[in-house]
Design a protein around this motif. Structure first.
Motif, PDB file in Angstrom:
ATOM      1  N   VAL A 103     -13.119   6.564  15.522  1.00 18.53           N
ATOM      2  CA  VAL A 103     -13.006   7.094  16.839  1.00 18.53           C
ATOM      3  C   VAL A 103     -12.421   6.019  17.648  1.00 18.53           C
ATOM      4  O   VAL A 103     -11.758   6.143  18.566  1.00 18.53           O
ATOM      5  CB  VAL A 103     -14.502   7.246  17.149  1.00 18.53           C
ATOM      6  CG1 VAL A 103     -14.679   7.705  18.636  1.00 18.53           C
ATOM      7  CG2 VAL A 103     -14.858   8.632  16.241  1.00 18.53           C
ATOM      8  N   ALA A 104     -13.029   4.565  17.377  1.00 20.59           N
ATOM      9  CA  ALA A 104     -12.495   3.629  18.429  1.00 20.59           C
ATOM     10  C   ALA A 104     -11.095   3.625  18.279  1.00 20.59           C
ATOM     11  O   ALA A 104     -10.325   3.394  19.352  1.00 20.59           O
ATOM     12  CB  ALA A 104     -13.103   2.421  18.036  1.00 20.59           C
ATOM     13  N   PHE A 105     -10.411   3.513  16.839  1.00 18.15           N
ATOM     14  CA  PHE A 105      -8.795   3.484  16.659  1.00 18.15           C
ATOM     15  C   PHE A 105      -8.370   4.781  17.217  1.00 18.15           C
ATOM     16  O   PHE A 105      -7.162   4.398  18.158  1.00 18.15           O
ATOM     17  CB  PHE A 105      -8.735   3.295  15.390  1.00 18.15           C
ATOM     18  CG  PHE A 105      -7.293   3.353  14.860  1.00 18.15           C
ATOM     19  CD1 PHE A 105      -6.628   2.187  15.031  1.00 18.15           C
ATOM     20  CD2 PHE A 105      -6.477   4.415  14.721  1.00 18.15           C
ATOM     21  CE1 PHE A 105      -5.286   1.906  14.711  1.00 18.15           C
ATOM     22  CE2 PHE A 105      -5.278   4.357  14.309  1.00 18.15           C
ATOM     23  CZ  PHE A 105      -4.513   3.088  14.453  1.00 18.15           C
ATOM     24  N   LEU A 106      -8.450   5.880  17.133  1.00 20.08           N
ATOM     25  CA  LEU A 106      -7.845   7.166  17.913  1.00 20.08           C
ATOM     26  C   LEU A 106      -8.289   6.994  19.175  1.00 20.08           C
ATOM     27  O   LEU A 106      -7.179   7.299  19.962  1.00 20.08           O
ATOM     28  CB  LEU A 106      -8.434   8.242  17.392  1.00 20.08           C
ATOM     29  CG  LEU A 106      -8.329   8.583  15.634  1.00 20.08           C
ATOM     30  CD1 LEU A 106      -9.146   9.676  15.128  1.00 20.08           C
ATOM     31  CD2 LEU A 106      -6.650   8.605  15.356  1.00 20.08           C
ATOM     32  N   GLY A 107      -9.191   6.692  19.881  1.00 18.93           N
ATOM     33  CA  GLY A 107      -9.586   6.838  21.334  1.00 18.93           C
ATOM     34  C   GLY A 107      -8.738   6.027  21.962  1.00 18.93           C
ATOM     35  O   GLY A 107      -7.966   6.299  22.923  1.00 18.93           O
ATOM     36  N   LEU A 167      -0.387   4.237   9.274  1.00 20.38           N
ATOM     37  CA  LEU A 167       0.859   4.444   8.713  1.00 20.38           C
ATOM     38  C   LEU A 167       1.663   5.663   9.239  1.00 20.38           C
ATOM     39  O   LEU A 167       2.570   5.817   9.155  1.00 20.38           O
ATOM     40  CB  LEU A 167       0.374   4.810   7.049  1.00 20.38           C
ATOM     41  CG  LEU A 167       0.306   3.700   6.299  1.00 20.38           C
ATOM     42  CD1 LEU A 167      -0.420   4.008   4.878  1.00 20.38           C
ATOM     43  CD2 LEU A 167       1.446   2.666   6.083  1.00 20.38           C
ATOM     44  N   PHE A 168       0.663   6.812   9.949  1.00 23.57           N
ATOM     45  CA  PHE A 168       1.028   7.999  10.167  1.00 23.57           C
ATOM     46  C   PHE A 168       1.039   8.108  11.901  1.00 23.57           C
ATOM     47  O   PHE A 168       1.827   9.152  12.337  1.00 23.57           O
ATOM     48  CB  PHE A 168       0.479   8.917   9.634  1.00 23.57           C
ATOM     49  CG  PHE A 168       0.305   8.924   8.138  1.00 23.57           C
ATOM     50  CD1 PHE A 168       1.228   9.231   7.501  1.00 23.57           C
ATOM     51  CD2 PHE A 168      -0.869   8.401   7.391  1.00 23.57           C
ATOM     52  CE1 PHE A 168       1.392   9.538   6.008  1.00 23.57           C
ATOM     53  CE2 PHE A 168      -0.799   8.291   6.063  1.00 23.57           C
ATOM     54  CZ  PHE A 168       0.211   8.789   5.319  1.00 23.57           C
ATOM     55  N   ILE A 169       0.202   7.109  12.473  1.00 25.42           N
ATOM     56  CA  ILE A 169       0.185   7.582  14.130  1.00 25.42           C
ATOM     57  C   ILE A 169       1.026   6.333  14.587  1.00 25.42           C
ATOM     58  O   ILE A 169       0.690   5.195  14.439  1.00 25.42           O
ATOM     59  CB  ILE A 169      -1.141   7.331  14.488  1.00 25.42           C
ATOM     60  CG1 ILE A 169      -2.225   8.562  13.942  1.00 25.42           C
ATOM     61  CG2 ILE A 169      -1.466   7.213  15.891  1.00 25.42           C
ATOM     62  CD1 ILE A 169      -3.512   8.197  14.329  1.00 25.42           C
ATOM     63  N   ARG A 170       2.116   6.772  15.399  1.00 25.16           N
ATOM     64  CA  ARG A 170       2.993   5.783  15.948  1.00 25.16           C
ATOM     65  C   ARG A 170       2.440   5.220  17.413  1.00 25.16           C
ATOM     66  O   ARG A 170       2.696   3.839  17.657  1.00 25.16           O
ATOM     67  CB  ARG A 170       4.429   6.275  16.203  1.00 25.16           C
ATOM     68  CG  ARG A 170       5.126   6.628  14.777  1.00 25.16           C
ATOM     69  CD  ARG A 170       6.469   7.006  14.869  1.00 25.16           C
ATOM     70  NE  ARG A 170       7.220   5.722  15.622  1.00 25.16           N
ATOM     71  CZ  ARG A 170       7.590   4.744  15.038  1.00 25.16           C
ATOM     72  NH1 ARG A 170       7.558   4.466  13.648  1.00 25.16           N
ATOM     73  NH2 ARG A 170       8.256   3.602  15.574  1.00 25.16           N
ATOM     74  N   GLY A 228     -14.066  -1.541   7.746  1.00 30.51           N
ATOM     75  CA  GLY A 228     -13.018  -2.465   8.834  1.00 30.51           C
ATOM     76  C   GLY A 228     -11.697  -2.205   8.766  1.00 30.51           C
ATOM     77  O   GLY A 228     -10.830  -2.249   9.887  1.00 30.51           O
ATOM     78  N   LEU A 229     -11.047  -1.731   7.669  1.00 24.52           N
ATOM     79  CA  LEU A 229      -9.591  -1.527   7.549  1.00 24.52           C
ATOM     80  C   LEU A 229      -9.029  -0.150   7.103  1.00 24.52           C
ATOM     81  O   LEU A 229      -7.680   0.037   7.449  1.00 24.52           O
ATOM     82  CB  LEU A 229      -9.143  -2.170   6.132  1.00 24.52           C
ATOM     83  CG  LEU A 229      -9.505  -3.875   6.297  1.00 24.52           C
ATOM     84  CD1 LEU A 229      -8.895  -4.661   5.015  1.00 24.52           C
ATOM     85  CD2 LEU A 229      -8.863  -4.625   7.362  1.00 24.52           C
ATOM     86  N   PHE A 230      -9.724   0.851   6.931  1.00 24.27           N
ATOM     87  CA  PHE A 230      -9.363   2.081   6.510  1.00 24.27           C
ATOM     88  C   PHE A 230      -8.767   2.722   7.819  1.00 24.27           C
ATOM     89  O   PHE A 230      -7.557   2.985   7.747  1.00 24.27           O
ATOM     90  CB  PHE A 230     -10.560   2.972   6.300  1.00 24.27           C
ATOM     91  CG  PHE A 230     -10.275   4.519   6.215  1.00 24.27           C
ATOM     92  CD1 PHE A 230      -9.556   4.779   5.207  1.00 24.27           C
ATOM     93  CD2 PHE A 230     -10.328   5.447   7.233  1.00 24.27           C
ATOM     94  CE1 PHE A 230      -8.994   6.007   4.995  1.00 24.27           C
ATOM     95  CE2 PHE A 230     -10.125   6.688   7.033  1.00 24.27           C
ATOM     96  CZ  PHE A 230      -9.522   7.138   5.878  1.00 24.27           C
ATOM     97  N   ALA A 231      -9.454   2.760   9.006  1.00 23.94           N
ATOM     98  CA  ALA A 231      -8.673   3.385  10.083  1.00 23.94           C
ATOM     99  C   ALA A 231      -7.367   2.734  10.522  1.00 23.94           C
ATOM    100  O   ALA A 231      -6.308   3.434  10.529  1.00 23.94           O
ATOM    101  CB  ALA A 231      -9.561   3.481  11.494  1.00 23.94           C
ATOM    102  N   GLY A 249      -1.367   8.658  -4.353  1.00 30.54           N
ATOM    103  CA  GLY A 249      -0.211   9.183  -4.858  1.00 30.54           C
ATOM    104  C   GLY A 249       0.440  10.165  -3.919  1.00 30.54           C
ATOM    105  O   GLY A 249       1.763  10.397  -3.795  1.00 30.54           O
ATOM    106  N   LEU A 250      -0.671  11.159  -3.368  1.00 27.81           N
ATOM    107  CA  LEU A 250       0.040  12.287  -2.350  1.00 27.81           C
ATOM    108  C   LEU A 250       0.352  11.752  -1.072  1.00 27.81           C
ATOM    109  O   LEU A 250       1.366  12.425  -0.811  1.00 27.81           O
ATOM    110  CB  LEU A 250      -1.285  13.366  -2.305  1.00 27.81           C
ATOM    111  CG  LEU A 250      -1.488  14.143  -3.663  1.00 27.81           C
ATOM    112  CD1 LEU A 250      -2.803  15.048  -3.520  1.00 27.81           C
ATOM    113  CD2 LEU A 250      -0.458  14.794  -4.208  1.00 27.81           C
ATOM    114  N   LEU A 251      -0.361  10.635  -0.492  1.00 30.89           N
ATOM    115  CA  LEU A 251      -0.061  10.439   0.845  1.00 30.89           C
ATOM    116  C   LEU A 251       0.448   9.145   1.203  1.00 30.89           C
ATOM    117  O   LEU A 251       1.395   9.162   2.020  1.00 30.89           O
ATOM    118  CB  LEU A 251      -1.441  10.505   1.681  1.00 30.89           C
ATOM    119  CG  LEU A 251      -2.091  11.990   1.696  1.00 30.89           C
ATOM    120  CD1 LEU A 251      -3.220  11.810   2.506  1.00 30.89           C
ATOM    121  CD2 LEU A 251      -1.047  12.898   2.327  1.00 30.89           C
ATOM    122  N   ILE A 252       0.140   7.882   0.471  1.00 29.07           N
ATOM    123  CA  ILE A 252       0.388   6.758   1.155  1.00 29.07           C
ATOM    124  C   ILE A 252       1.322   5.950   0.361  1.00 29.07           C
ATOM    125  O   ILE A 252       1.930   4.805   0.806  1.00 29.07           O
ATOM    126  CB  ILE A 252      -0.910   5.956   1.122  1.00 29.07           C
ATOM    127  CG1 ILE A 252      -1.642   5.344   0.125  1.00 29.07           C
ATOM    128  CG2 ILE A 252      -1.729   6.520   2.320  1.00 29.07           C
ATOM    129  CD1 ILE A 252      -2.472   4.171   0.297  1.00 29.07           C
TER     130      ILE A 252
END
Length: 508
Positions: free
Chosen positions: A482-486, A419-422, A410-413, A96-99
């Motif tokens: 970490v893999a996704f952000l890196g 949704l927020f990182i372009r 598997g899907l969270f990152a 409710g707050l974020l997504i």
């Protein structure tokens, strides 16, 4: 719960039959509102706050919420409720707050639709392949829970009970899709609330020797102090790790799932979606207080508390036949509301993201009727597969039920962070999903509950062995993040809808 006397069993069976017919009638009426896939999957994106809130709560308040949580609390105290209801309530609060707003504005039909828009078709296929199997064990567990109760009440064989429950749930889901789910959820939620209030009142009256307020005081002071603690003294660090893991699976692991997305996207507006999630979080936590009450009170009311069936034991001992019938209807409603939601979710993904693309290759032009037929056939496939798992035996479906954490690792990152990182890429999503699921599979197949259990513990001396007590789900998820952000940081360009040049709802 002891078998009912013959005369009472006939009355109970007649009422349950009327209830089942009523659900089918609702499904038949809802069928009239189905004109296209959007109507079938997300109720035409037209649910008001009230209906959206009720169907959100009903989605997760199932056999695990009511029965399993009570059993866990009776044995382990409130730490047995970290996954459910605390984790699920936190999930709805975060949603409710974020997504909820961003997801609604994307106009999605399924989770893999987001992956197709954001990362491309290969990510869509992989995410769908992760998401669909994660539901089978969960659905099978609901079948078995209700079939077990029918066996206890009427002596109905387990196999017949499982097939009957699956057939009823499939029937009205096939007809009306999300509209059937929403309308039946509304009726079922009313029955669930009445049933919980009835048994909760009787439990407090019994604890307080005829006074509800004395019962509340007894509940606060009666259980041992350890029952209120998150971790026991003998395994403090391990207990906290387990609690955090359960909370993470319940809260973060349920954000990238099809059930939640369908309720968000079925809402009339992004504001309705946000409000429904927030109200759902509060309502779910309030309803989740009942299994905690049941679990804590069982040890105070009975000398020998069973490891399973605490709720049914309380109901059979404390309720007269009329109130017991009300509570049985509540349990049936609880399980069915969860089953139909759990069936419709992977069926939508299977039809939209796995079957649909294949059929499009051999079709000259899209067809609304063909797309709806794919949705209904997919419902049948999911029902049959989960029924087979349930019939194979308890050990089998419990093993598959461990896939409940698949969406977290598997899907969270790639979904929530995406949704927020372009600035991200297809490679970031694919490697993140593969790494999280790969390590998860390694631990499930090896039977390890802790991350690299036989090796990591050897690196630390005895006094610091707690540093190796990391539940593998947490580390699997951390590696995926970490893999996704890196890799995203190394991506030369942003990946968004315009890069892949297709609208999410293009297959509808």
């Amino acid at each position: 719960m002891e078998p009912l006397p013959n005369s009472l069993a006939i009355v109970f069976a007649s009422v349950l039959a009327i209830y089942a017919i009523a659900m089918l009638v609702i499904g038949f009426i809802a069928q009239r509102r189905i004109q296209n896939v959007e109507d079938y999957v997300v109720a035409g994106r037209n649910l008001p706050t009230s209906l959206a809130t009720l169907t959100i709560i009903a989605t997760w308040f199932g056999a695990e919420s009511l029965m399993t949580t009570a059993d866990e609390v009776s044995q382990r105290g409130v730490r047995g409720a970290m996954l459910d209801p605390f984790g699920i309530s936190l999930c709805l609060l975060i949603a409710g707050l974020l997504i909820a707003g961003p997801v609604w504005r994307l106009g999605l039909l399924t989770i893999p639709d987001f992956f197709r828009q954001r990362y491309g078709k290969s990510a869509e296929l992989l995410s769908a392949s992760i998401l669909v199997p994660s539901y089978f064990g969960w659905i099978a567990a609901q079948y078995v829970a209700l079939a077990t109760m029918l066996d206890q009440l009427f002596g109905l064989p387990m196999a017949a009970g499982v097939i009957g429950v699956a057939g009823l749930a499939a029937s009205y889901t096939l007809m009306g899709g999300m509209w059937s789910v929403t309308w039946t959820d509304t009726i079922q939620m009313l029955l669930i609330v009445v049933g919980l209030l009835v048994l909760g009142f009787e439990i407090l009256m019994e604890l307080g020797a005829g006074s509800v307020w004395h019962g509340v005081d007894e509940l606060r002071s009666g259980p041992e102090a350890a029952m209120w603690e998150i971790s026991d003294d003998s395994h403090r660090q391990a207990g906290w790790m387990a609690a955090v893991t359960a909370l993470a699976i319940g809260s973060l692991g349920n954000l990238p799932v099809q059930d939640l997305l369908q309720r968000i996207c079925s809402s009339r507006s992004d504001r309705v979606a946000r409000r429904a999630c927030l109200l759902g979080a509060a309502g779910y936590l309030a309803m989740g207080a009942f299994p905690i009450l049941a679990g804590l009170s069982a040890a105070l009311l009975f000398q020998d508390v069973p490891t399973e069936g605490v709720v049914t034991l309380l109901a059979s001992k404390l309720l007269n036949p009329t109130l017991l019938l009300i509570f049985v209807l509540a349990i049936v409603s609880t399980v069915l509301s969860t089953v139909v939601s759990a069936v419709l979710a992977p069926a939508a993904v299977l039809a939209q993201n796995l079957v649909g693309p294949v059929c499009e290759r051999y079709s000259t032009k899209p067809s609304v009727d063909r797309a709806l037929r794919h949705q209904r056939l997919s419902v049948l496939v999911i029902v049959i597969a989960s029924t087979v798992i349930a019939l194979l035996g308890e050990g089998t479906y419990e093993l598959v039920e461990s896939s409940y954490s698949l969406s977290l690792v598997g899907l969270f990152a790639p979904f929530v962070l995406g949704l927020f990182i372009r600035r991200t890429s297809t490679a970031a999503a694919l490697i993140s999903m593969s790494l999280g699921v790969g390590f998860w599979l390694l631990h499930v197949v090896s039977g390890w509950e802790l991350f690299l259990e036989p090796w990591l513990a050897k690196l630390f001396p005895q006094d610091y062995r707690w540093l190796a007590l990391w539940p593998h789900e947490l580390v699997d998820t951390g590696l995926s993040i970490v893999a996704f952000l890196g890799i995203s940081c190394c991506s030369p360009t942003a990946s968004d809808a315009s890069v892949h040049g297709e609208q999410i709802t293009g297959r509808s």
